[in-house]
Write a protein that holds these residues in place. Structure first.
Motif, mmCIF file in Angstrom:
data_model
loop_
_atom_site.group_PDB
_atom_site.id
_atom_site.type_symbol
_atom_site.label_atom_id
_atom_site.label_comp_id
_atom_site.label_asym_id
_atom_site.label_seq_id
_atom_site.Cartn_x
_atom_site.Cartn_y
_atom_site.Cartn_z
ATOM 1 N N VAL A 74 -9.762 11.346 5.721
ATOM 2 C CA VAL A 74 -8.849 10.858 7.078
ATOM 3 C C VAL A 74 -9.637 9.728 7.183
ATOM 4 O O VAL A 74 -8.761 8.300 7.360
ATOM 5 N N GLN A 75 -10.947 9.089 6.578
ATOM 6 C CA GLN A 75 -11.720 7.260 6.507
ATOM 7 C C GLN A 75 -11.330 6.655 5.769
ATOM 8 O O GLN A 75 -10.884 5.306 5.635
ATOM 9 N N GLU A 76 -10.587 7.471 4.595
ATOM 10 C CA GLU A 76 -10.888 7.099 3.034
ATOM 11 C C GLU A 76 -8.676 6.251 3.372
ATOM 12 O O GLU A 76 -8.575 5.620 3.356
ATOM 13 N N GLU A 77 -8.085 7.080 4.317
ATOM 14 C CA GLU A 77 -6.554 7.178 4.668
ATOM 15 C C GLU A 77 -6.599 6.150 5.439
ATOM 16 O O GLU A 77 -5.385 5.168 4.891
ATOM 17 N N VAL A 78 -7.781 5.289 6.431
ATOM 18 C CA VAL A 78 -7.530 4.489 7.037
ATOM 19 C C VAL A 78 -7.597 2.784 6.391
ATOM 20 O O VAL A 78 -7.251 2.188 6.652
ATOM 21 N N ARG A 79 -8.422 3.339 5.447
ATOM 22 C CA ARG A 79 -8.982 2.539 4.896
ATOM 23 C C ARG A 79 -7.708 1.679 3.942
ATOM 24 O O ARG A 79 -7.350 0.563 3.640
ATOM 25 N N ASN A 80 -6.918 2.962 3.498
ATOM 26 C CA ASN A 80 -5.735 2.637 2.957
ATOM 27 C C ASN A 80 -4.516 1.650 3.435
ATOM 28 O O ASN A 80 -3.913 0.771 2.883
ATOM 29 N N ALA A 81 -4.475 2.110 4.981
ATOM 30 C CA ALA A 81 -3.591 1.879 6.097
ATOM 31 C C ALA A 81 -3.891 0.456 5.798
ATOM 32 O O ALA A 81 -3.009 -0.497 5.817
ATOM 33 N N ALA A 82 -5.495 0.345 5.775
ATOM 34 C CA ALA A 82 -5.250 -1.562 6.266
ATOM 35 C C ALA A 82 -5.509 -1.893 4.818
ATOM 36 O O ALA A 82 -4.254 -3.148 5.106
ATOM 37 N N ARG A 83 -5.167 -1.627 4.018
ATOM 38 C CA ARG A 83 -5.357 -2.610 2.463
ATOM 39 C C ARG A 83 -4.298 -2.840 2.400
ATOM 40 O O ARG A 83 -3.030 -4.190 2.188
ATOM 41 N N THR A 84 -3.422 -1.780 3.026
ATOM 42 C CA THR A 84 -2.160 -1.608 2.120
ATOM 43 C C THR A 84 -0.556 -2.921 2.997
ATOM 44 O O THR A 84 0.001 -3.677 3.397
ATOM 45 N N LEU A 85 -1.879 -2.854 5.056
ATOM 46 C CA LEU A 85 -1.134 -4.011 5.814
ATOM 47 C C LEU A 85 -1.456 -4.785 5.680
ATOM 48 O O LEU A 85 -0.867 -6.693 5.978
ATOM 49 N N VAL A 86 -2.445 -6.161 5.603
ATOM 50 C CA VAL A 86 -3.256 -6.206 4.486
ATOM 51 C C VAL A 86 -2.108 -7.152 3.636
ATOM 52 O O VAL A 86 -1.927 -8.457 3.519
ATOM 53 N N GLU A 87 -2.410 -6.606 2.581
ATOM 54 C CA GLU A 87 -1.303 -6.710 1.506
ATOM 55 C C GLU A 87 0.192 -7.155 1.717
ATOM 56 O O GLU A 87 0.603 -8.507 1.188
ATOM 57 N N ALA A 88 0.691 -6.542 3.322
ATOM 58 C CA ALA A 88 2.271 -6.862 3.452
ATOM 59 C C ALA A 88 1.821 -7.918 3.483
ATOM 60 O O ALA A 88 2.492 -9.057 3.416
ATOM 61 N N VAL A 89 0.719 -8.556 4.594
ATOM 62 C CA VAL A 89 1.178 -9.567 5.375
ATOM 63 C C VAL A 89 0.772 -11.206 4.287
ATOM 64 O O VAL A 89 1.418 -12.060 4.918
ATOM 65 N N MET A 90 0.092 -11.146 3.240
ATOM 66 C CA MET A 90 -0.103 -11.767 2.398
ATOM 67 C C MET A 90 1.542 -12.375 1.246
ATOM 68 O O MET A 90 1.511 -13.413 1.544
ATOM 69 N N LEU A 91 1.549 -10.780 1.439
ATOM 70 C CA LEU A 91 2.765 -10.527 0.518
ATOM 71 C C LEU A 91 3.816 -12.014 1.643
ATOM 72 O O LEU A 91 4.372 -12.533 0.698
ATOM 73 N N LYS A 92 4.104 -11.049 3.156
ATOM 74 C CA LYS A 92 5.069 -12.133 3.024
ATOM 75 C C LYS A 92 4.668 -13.287 3.543
ATOM 76 O O LYS A 92 5.539 -14.021 3.677
#
Length: 370
Positions: free
Chosen positions: A334-352
């Motif tokens: 679960v902890q790693e899934e939260v990290r992946n969610a955070a990484r995904t959000l940052v990646e999407a923000v950077m791309l946008k």
């Protein structure tokens, strides 16, 4: 923004607001009893004469319904420059405009708002921090590893533990007419009713400046937590709300109805921001809460960051509540899934922000609004 506002005298009877609920107005003795009831500590016993004078002043404000005693002329930025607007509302508007400038500044950092949605805290009755806060901090630690990103944390548990922290309930102006629901909300503060210290005037700019938003909430009785729901309801003005209270001469429901029927444009004040949702539960409801949050955000024209940014999980499923933090310690997945969610959000923000994230259908006109 709209066609010419008709005068109230020319409005058809069909626009007359429906009334008939019992009056909530208090008699003076009951008002004084309620007002003075907050001063129960013996330290106030020597100040009774002073409190009586303050109660009398408060009664005068209440009986004369002085909601916003401090006002100034709206000025040329508004439809009616001579209308008296609350200085509190104008300050909230200025804060939102400044936040929008930070959001739009291409030279500034990518801004991520992390929202810890539990009401639990060791600083009040439970005596222990929440799992939501721990998961929020895990997300923050992950995001902070990326250069060029600035995180802010909104700790909603402060509603239960910090003096003067309040999110007042939505008064549902939107259901009378979207034009009556002002952006930002003008329902508060209402000094005559003692409805003050409203936190939303600080929270609105946090949402506005953000490029990405992550909400972390527990399941409370098959729903989001109470603080999250209060915030959600008060964000209704961000989705179709009226940025010019002079159009409705404050809270003139009849004028607002007429404006809506002339053709309201439903300005989406938070459209295009990306989001992540983390929902954790103990025994029931996690999937439904995650889905309802995601649906709400999409309805406001925010955009999902990606499948990995949305998750619902049970931590210590049907295990003793007393051991819930130990269950989180052990659940490294679960902890790693939260990290992946955070990484995904940052990646999407950077791309946008770089113009590389395509939102298919985003430019298509909607045949219906709200």
């Amino acid at each position: 923004m709209m066609a010419k506002i008709p005068g109230t005298q020319s409005l058809p009877p069909v626009l007359e607001p429906r009334t008939g609920t019992p009056s909530p107005r208090l008699a003076e003795n009951e008002f004084r009893r309620r007002f003075l009831s907050r001063f129960q500590d013996p330290v106030f016993s020597g100040l009774r004469s002073e409190l009586d004078k303050i109660a009398a002043a408060a009664w005068d404000a209440y009986s004369n319904e002085r909601k916003a005693p401090n006002t100034r002329k709206a000025g040329t930025a508004f439809k009616d420059p001579d209308y008296d607007l609350s200085v509190d509302w104008l300050a909230a508007r200025d804060a939102i405009y400044a936040a929008q400038e930070r959001h739009s500044d291409r030279r500034g950092p990518a801004r991520i708002l992390l929202i810890s949605g539990s009401s639990r805290s060791e600083h009040t009755c439970p005596g222990e921090m929440s799992k939501s806060y721990r998961l929020t901090r895990i997300a923050q630690e992950t995001i902070d590893q990326t250069a060029g990103v600035k995180t802010s944390i909104l700790e909603l548990h402060r509603l239960t533990s910090e003096y003067g922290r309040t999110i007042h309930p939505c008064k549902a102006c939107f259901s009378t007419s979207p034009a009556l629901c002002h952006w930002p909300c003008s329902c508060y503060p209402n000094y005559s009713l003692g409805q003050v210290d409203d936190w939303m005037n600080d929270i609105y700019p946090m949402w506005v400046e953000a490029h990405g938003i992550m909400i972390v909430t527990p399941v409370n009785w098959y729903q989001v937590s109470s603080p999250v729901k209060l915030m959600m309801d008060r964000l209704v003005c961000a989705d179709g709300g009226n940025p010019d209270p002079t159009l409705t001469q404050g809270k003139d429901a009849k004028l607002a109805k007429a404006l809506e029927l002339q053709g309201w444009d439903y300005p989406r004040h938070l459209a295009g921001r990306l989001f992540s949702v983390i929902v954790h539960g103990d025994v029931e409801g996690a999937e439904n809460v995650r889905r309802s949050l995601s649906d709400w955000l999409c309805y406001m024209h925010l955009e999902p960051a990606g499948p990995l940014a949305e998750m619902d999980r049970y931590i210590g499923y049907w295990k003793p509540y007393a051991l819930s933090h130990q269950e989180l310690d052990a659940d490294e997945a679960v902890q790693e899934e939260v990290r992946n969610a955070a990484r995904t959000l940052v990646e999407a923000v950077m791309l946008k922000r770089a113009g590389k994230l395509v939102s298919a259908g985003g430019e298509l006109p909607a045949p219906r609004q709200k």
